[in-house]
Design a protein around this motif. Structure first.
Motif, PDB file in Angstrom:
ATOM      1  N   GLU A 250       0.860  -1.182   0.000  1.00  0.00           N
ATOM      2  CA  GLU A 250       0.000   0.000   0.000  1.00  0.00           C
ATOM      3  C   GLU A 250       0.898   1.235   0.000  1.00  0.00           C
ATOM      4  O   GLU A 250       2.087   1.139  -0.275  1.00  0.00           O
ATOM      5  CB  GLU A 250      -0.935  -0.011   1.204  1.00  0.00           C
ATOM      6  N   CYS A 251       0.333   2.388   0.326  1.00  0.00           N
ATOM      7  CA  CYS A 251       1.090   3.643   0.235  1.00  0.00           C
ATOM      8  C   CYS A 251       2.185   3.757   1.291  1.00  0.00           C
ATOM      9  O   CYS A 251       3.288   4.215   1.005  1.00  0.00           O
ATOM     10  CB  CYS A 251       0.144   4.833   0.371  1.00  0.00           C
ATOM     11  N   THR A 252       1.892   3.362   2.514  1.00  0.00           N
ATOM     12  CA  THR A 252       2.806   3.664   3.614  1.00  0.00           C
ATOM     13  C   THR A 252       3.135   2.454   4.470  1.00  0.00           C
ATOM     14  O   THR A 252       3.546   2.595   5.624  1.00  0.00           O
ATOM     15  CB  THR A 252       2.183   4.755   4.518  1.00  0.00           C
ATOM     16  N   PRO A 303      -1.586   1.981  -5.856  1.00  0.00           N
ATOM     17  CA  PRO A 303      -2.896   2.278  -5.266  1.00  0.00           C
ATOM     18  C   PRO A 303      -3.333   3.694  -5.612  1.00  0.00           C
ATOM     19  O   PRO A 303      -2.510   4.621  -5.668  1.00  0.00           O
ATOM     20  CB  PRO A 303      -2.648   2.123  -3.767  1.00  0.00           C
ATOM     21  N   THR A 304      -4.617   3.882  -5.865  1.00  0.00           N
ATOM     22  CA  THR A 304      -5.110   5.173  -6.367  1.00  0.00           C
ATOM     23  C   THR A 304      -4.919   6.306  -5.375  1.00  0.00           C
ATOM     24  O   THR A 304      -4.847   7.476  -5.771  1.00  0.00           O
ATOM     25  CB  THR A 304      -6.606   5.060  -6.719  1.00  0.00           C
ATOM     26  N   ASP A 305      -4.819   5.992  -4.080  1.00  0.00           N
ATOM     27  CA  ASP A 305      -4.675   7.063  -3.090  1.00  0.00           C
ATOM     28  C   ASP A 305      -3.227   7.314  -2.685  1.00  0.00           C
ATOM     29  O   ASP A 305      -2.969   8.034  -1.732  1.00  0.00           O
ATOM     30  CB  ASP A 305      -5.486   6.733  -1.826  1.00  0.00           C
ATOM     31  N   CYS A 306      -2.271   6.733  -3.425  1.00  0.00           N
ATOM     32  CA  CYS A 306      -0.866   6.922  -3.061  1.00  0.00           C
ATOM     33  C   CYS A 306      -0.359   8.254  -3.577  1.00  0.00           C
ATOM     34  O   CYS A 306      -0.629   8.627  -4.734  1.00  0.00           O
ATOM     35  CB  CYS A 306      -0.005   5.807  -3.640  1.00  0.00           C
ATOM     36  N   PRO A 307       0.443   8.949  -2.802  1.00  0.00           N
ATOM     37  CA  PRO A 307       1.121  10.149  -3.301  1.00  0.00           C
ATOM     38  C   PRO A 307       2.234   9.755  -4.273  1.00  0.00           C
ATOM     39  O   PRO A 307       2.659   8.604  -4.316  1.00  0.00           O
ATOM     40  CB  PRO A 307       1.684  10.790  -2.044  1.00  0.00           C
ATOM     41  N   ASP A 308       2.698  10.724  -5.035  1.00  0.00           N
ATOM     42  CA  ASP A 308       3.778  10.463  -5.981  1.00  0.00           C
ATOM     43  C   ASP A 308       5.018   9.942  -5.271  1.00  0.00           C
ATOM     44  O   ASP A 308       5.837   9.218  -5.849  1.00  0.00           O
ATOM     45  CB  ASP A 308       4.146  11.735  -6.771  1.00  0.00           C
TER      46      ASP A 308
END
Length: 312
Positions: A250-252, A303-308
């Motif tokens: 995921e993002c983090t 994932p669509t909510d990940c920052p660059d």
């Protein structure tokens, strides 16, 4: 190049997508993936019958390479479960000193060692005239013996040999393990540990189908490496052997993976390394006939909510 390498290739990520032509342009690699990562196919083999390979959190798995000169042996001691891929010639395997089985080149043989079975001690010997290379994947967990429905059956173009599974005149299966009257002795083979790690988290469930493939790969990644999100062959597990890698799903959810740790390399993952690193993967249950010179690599969207910054 490590002395146990068999075939190698270079790609901008772990390996090129098998669904793409071999000459696919570099632009096909996910954004943020630096060039220069290298993947080596160490060995591969066909499952000799079906089985469930046992893994457990907190238990170790070890990948080794053995070089048996004529007359040399590999000695097996202690409980556990081994998949053995014999790469370059026949070996005679003694699960105990009361039984024996022929191990031919390229099948992946399933071997359970337990007190209950009387197979805690055993020997594999090279009775031929040329050196033989044997790769083994050993779990500390004792697995279940192959049942009647999992026993390997010869296809029409296979010729049964002594110790193989064939069929008698009535069409009934023949046990691949035959009686023996003592274990042979000999000098110990040269053995090299390629990777070993204790499983962290929930290990994957590995249900192998007869004739499906098992492949071992070694990955070398440069400092600053970032694979982008991808899906490996399912099911795959990984063991770092030098340096550290970080995985994300995921993002983090960064997880640092260090040598001595084994983990499931789940689908939709990102692998990166601040410094140069190496890790070994084992891909299981690859359909027979599917090319294994390159590990399956399917690029995935983040994932669509990940920052660059996820591709840093």
């Amino acid at each position: 190049m490590s002395r146990f390498a068999v075939r190698s290739l270079s790609a901008g990520v772990l390996a090129g997508a098998l669904s793409l032509p071999l000459a696919a342009p570099a632009a096909a690699a996910p954004a943020g993936s630096p060039l220069g990562a290298e993947t080596t196919l160490v060995t591969s083999g066909l499952a000799f019958g079906g089985f469930t390979y046992p893994l457990a959190s907190g238990k170790k798995v070890t990948i080794e390479r053995h070089v048996l000169d004529p007359g040399e042996i590999v000695r097996w001691e202690g409980e556990g479960t081994t998949v053995a891929i014999n790469q370059s010639g026949p070996l005679q395997h003694f699960p105990s000193c009361r039984s024996t089985q022929l191990w031919r080149a390229f099948p992946a043989y399933y071997n359970v060692r337990s007190k209950q079975l009387g197979t805690v001690s055993g020997v594999t010997v090279n009775q031929g005239k040329v050196p033989v290379v044997l790769f083994t994947i050993t779990s500390e967990v004792v697995g279940a013996v192959q049942n009647e429905n999992q026993i390997h059956r010869h296809s029409g173009d296979e010729i049964p040999e002594i110790g193989d599974v064939g069929e008698n005149n009535d069409g009934a299966p023949v046990d691949p393990v035959v009686p023996a009257y003592g274990c042979p002795d000999g000098a110990l083979a040269d053995t090299e540990t390629l990777a070993e790690g204790v499983f962290t988290g929930a290990p994957p469930r590995l249900d192998l189908v007869d004739h499906n493939q098992i492949a071992i790969y070694r990955h070398r990644v440069p400092a600053g490496y970032n694979s982008g999100f991808f899906s490996p062959y399912d099911v795959t597990f990984a063991i770092p052997v030098a340096g550290e890698i970080t995985t994300q799903h995921e993002c983090t959810d960064d997880t640092v993976r260090r040598p001595g740790e084994a983990f499931a390399l789940d689908p939709h993952v990102l692998v990166r390394a601040a410094e140069a690193a190496e890790y070994v993967t084992v891909a299981w249950n690859i359909q027979n006939g599917f090319p294994v010179d390159r590990p399956l690599y399917v690029p995935e969207l983040p994932p669509t909510d990940c920052p660059d910054a996820v591709l840093r």
